[in-house]
Design a protein around this motif. Structure first.
Motif, PDB file in Angstrom:
ATOM      1  N   ASP A 160     -49.685 -11.955 -25.191  1.00  0.00           N
ATOM      2  CA  ASP A 160     -50.152 -12.073 -24.244  1.00  0.00           C
ATOM      3  C   ASP A 160     -50.913 -11.795 -23.049  1.00  0.00           C
ATOM      4  O   ASP A 160     -50.884 -11.549 -22.028  1.00  0.00           O
ATOM      5  N   ILE A 161     -51.938 -11.052 -23.835  1.00  0.00           N
ATOM      6  CA  ILE A 161     -53.380  -9.990 -22.052  1.00  0.00           C
ATOM      7  C   ILE A 161     -54.397 -10.767 -23.091  1.00  0.00           C
ATOM      8  O   ILE A 161     -54.540 -10.592 -24.082  1.00  0.00           O
ATOM      9  N   ALA A 162     -55.164 -10.641 -22.164  1.00  0.00           N
ATOM     10  CA  ALA A 162     -56.823 -11.280 -22.739  1.00  0.00           C
ATOM     11  C   ALA A 162     -57.348 -10.758 -21.102  1.00  0.00           C
ATOM     12  O   ALA A 162     -57.225 -10.875 -20.172  1.00  0.00           O
ATOM     13  N   LEU A 163     -58.777 -10.788 -21.016  1.00  0.00           N
ATOM     14  CA  LEU A 163     -60.254 -10.710 -20.124  1.00  0.00           C
ATOM     15  C   LEU A 163     -60.600 -11.550 -20.539  1.00  0.00           C
ATOM     16  O   LEU A 163     -60.326 -12.295 -20.886  1.00  0.00           O
ATOM     17  N   VAL A 164     -60.629 -11.950 -19.136  1.00  0.00           N
ATOM     18  CA  VAL A 164     -60.892 -13.247 -17.968  1.00  0.00           C
ATOM     19  C   VAL A 164     -62.286 -12.968 -17.116  1.00  0.00           C
ATOM     20  O   VAL A 164     -61.848 -11.630 -16.619  1.00  0.00           O
ATOM     21  N   ASP A 165     -63.425 -13.668 -16.984  1.00  0.00           N
ATOM     22  CA  ASP A 165     -63.998 -13.382 -16.480  1.00  0.00           C
ATOM     23  C   ASP A 165     -65.186 -14.537 -14.940  1.00  0.00           C
ATOM     24  O   ASP A 165     -64.770 -15.839 -16.024  1.00  0.00           O
ATOM     25  N   HIS A 211     -55.801  -9.487 -17.979  1.00  0.00           N
ATOM     26  CA  HIS A 211     -54.455 -11.142 -17.499  1.00  0.00           C
ATOM     27  C   HIS A 211     -53.827 -10.512 -18.181  1.00  0.00           C
ATOM     28  O   HIS A 211     -53.784 -10.871 -19.181  1.00  0.00           O
ATOM     29  N   SER A 212     -52.271 -10.792 -17.667  1.00  0.00           N
ATOM     30  CA  SER A 212     -50.911 -10.466 -18.545  1.00  0.00           C
ATOM     31  C   SER A 212     -50.385 -11.190 -17.960  1.00  0.00           C
ATOM     32  O   SER A 212     -50.284 -11.387 -16.353  1.00  0.00           O
ATOM     33  N   GLY A 213     -50.223 -12.005 -18.900  1.00  0.00           N
ATOM     34  CA  GLY A 213     -48.676 -13.145 -18.541  1.00  0.00           C
ATOM     35  C   GLY A 213     -47.844 -13.297 -18.677  1.00  0.00           C
ATOM     36  O   GLY A 213     -46.843 -13.557 -18.095  1.00  0.00           O
TER      37      GLY A 213
END
Length: 370
Positions: free
Chosen positions: A120-125, A143-145
């Motif tokens: 549950d980890i992703a780059l967001v912009d 983002h670390s969910g």
């Protein structure tokens, strides 16, 4: 306390979150366990002076004990808290970049997190970042969910309850003064209201900041097995009113720590910290003058932080085995092979993510006892 020269199968020095987890694991494996704590209650040192964050495992080098135990411990801890009714919340966090150079660091952090098995980890912009946190100033974020927060004291009470229900005895106001290593046992001198001596077949040193003192008080222990100790104080400032964020907010991590970040307790009260200040002796004071650096750091990702909103709150001290200018060290967990004695296990440098890793560390240390 019991009569003079009583024998215990296992003794744990320290009733913080790590000592209680070790005691719990030993007791659940059928060991007779005595926990010695010098303070008036459990968890009054490092365990009660942290952010109470359940870390996902983003920051730690692949293959390190921190990476392994953080991911393993966090997964186990969410299940444990749900089962035992320990207050917690999986709120997620954003590690925010405010410049192009920091974006490169975010990408490296993402690669490290994936190598560590973080889910549950992703780059967001752009619009996605603005939708997540409209008041956050940044060009991109990680983002670390799976990051969350926990009531640390309630967690320690749960560990204590498990240990005691399995037969362990937790003795507060009972400092471990020293001891002597014999061939197949350790004789310990204990202070408090009823000073005495006891003998044990296993001593687990989980005394946190005092772990070095415990080891140095043991006659017969090779001093070369004891790593250096460095103290990194981290101050926290609380905020009046509520911060307009739903996630924990972290900057791209600087050297020596994770940066001055925004966390909140389960009641929603915001706090900022910790910073990093190397000190020579244990001192929990918070200098109000450090607030200026806090405002500057926070306003990089939250420019609207009101003047006068911060107040000195509390400080914690990270027990480190590496010092200023060195890479942040790993957990040091020595079994009998490393301590040089069949009855002695010692834990040093258990700083962040020690709380998150506590169940995993407890099981690992208990396993070293055979």
């Amino acid at each position: 306390m019991r009569n003079r020269l009583d024998k215990f199968e296992a003794v744990v020095a320290g009733a913080g979150v790590i000592g209680l987890s070790v005691a719990r694991s030993l007791a659940l494996r059928g060991r007779e366990v005595l926990v010695l704590e010098s303070e008036a209650g459990i968890g009054q040192g490092t365990s009660s002076r942290n952010s109470e964050v359940l870390h996902a495992g983003l920051y730690y080098p692949q293959g390190s004990l921190k990476a392994r135990f953080c991911v393993e411990g966090r997964r186990a801890l969410y299940a444990y808290c749900a089962e035992r009714g320990v207050p917690h919340r999986r709120c997620g966090k954003l590690v925010v970049a405010t410049s192009d150079d920091e974006v490169k660091s975010l990408e490296a952090l993402l690669a490290r997190a994936r190598a560590n098995g973080v889910e549950d980890i992703a780059l967001v912009d752009g619009a996605d970042l603005a939708a997540l946190e409209p008041n956050l100033h940044g060009i991109r974020a990680l983002h670390s969910g799976s990051t969350g927060i926990v009531d640390g004291h309630a967690l320690m009470l749960a560990y204590q309850g498990d240990a005691e229900n399995a037969g362990a005895l937790v003795q507060c106001r009972t400092p471990l003064l020293g001891g002597t290593l014999d061939d197949n046992s350790i004789r310990l001198r204990i202070g408090g209201d009823e000073p005495t001596e006891i003998e044990t077949k296993l001593l687990v040193n989980a005394a946190g900041l005092g772990a070095w003192d415990v080891s140095r008080s043991l006659n017969g222990l090779d001093p070369n097995t004891v790593p250096p100790r460095y103290l990194a104080r981290g101050c926290y400032f609380s905020m009046s009113g509520r911060a307009p964020f739903r996630h924990l907010i972290y900057p791209v991590p600087p050297a020596g720590g994770l940066g001055i970040h925004l966390t909140f307790d389960l009641g929603g009260q915001a706090r900022f910290g910790p910073d990093v200040e190397w000190i020579d002796s244990i001192d929990y004071s918070v200098d109000p003058a450090r607030g200026g650096a806090f405002y500057a750091a926070i306003r990089r990702y939250w420019p609207e932080l009101p003047e006068g909103a911060l107040a000195p709150d509390y400080a914690g001290i990270r027990p480190r085995t590496t010092g200023p200018g060195e890479a942040t060290g790993d957990f040091t967990i020595q079994g009998p092979a490393e301590t040089g004695h069949p009855c002695y296990i010692a834990l040093y440098g258990i700083d962040s993510p020690g709380l998150t890793s506590s169940l995993a560390i407890g099981g690992y240390a208990a396993g070293l006892a055979g």
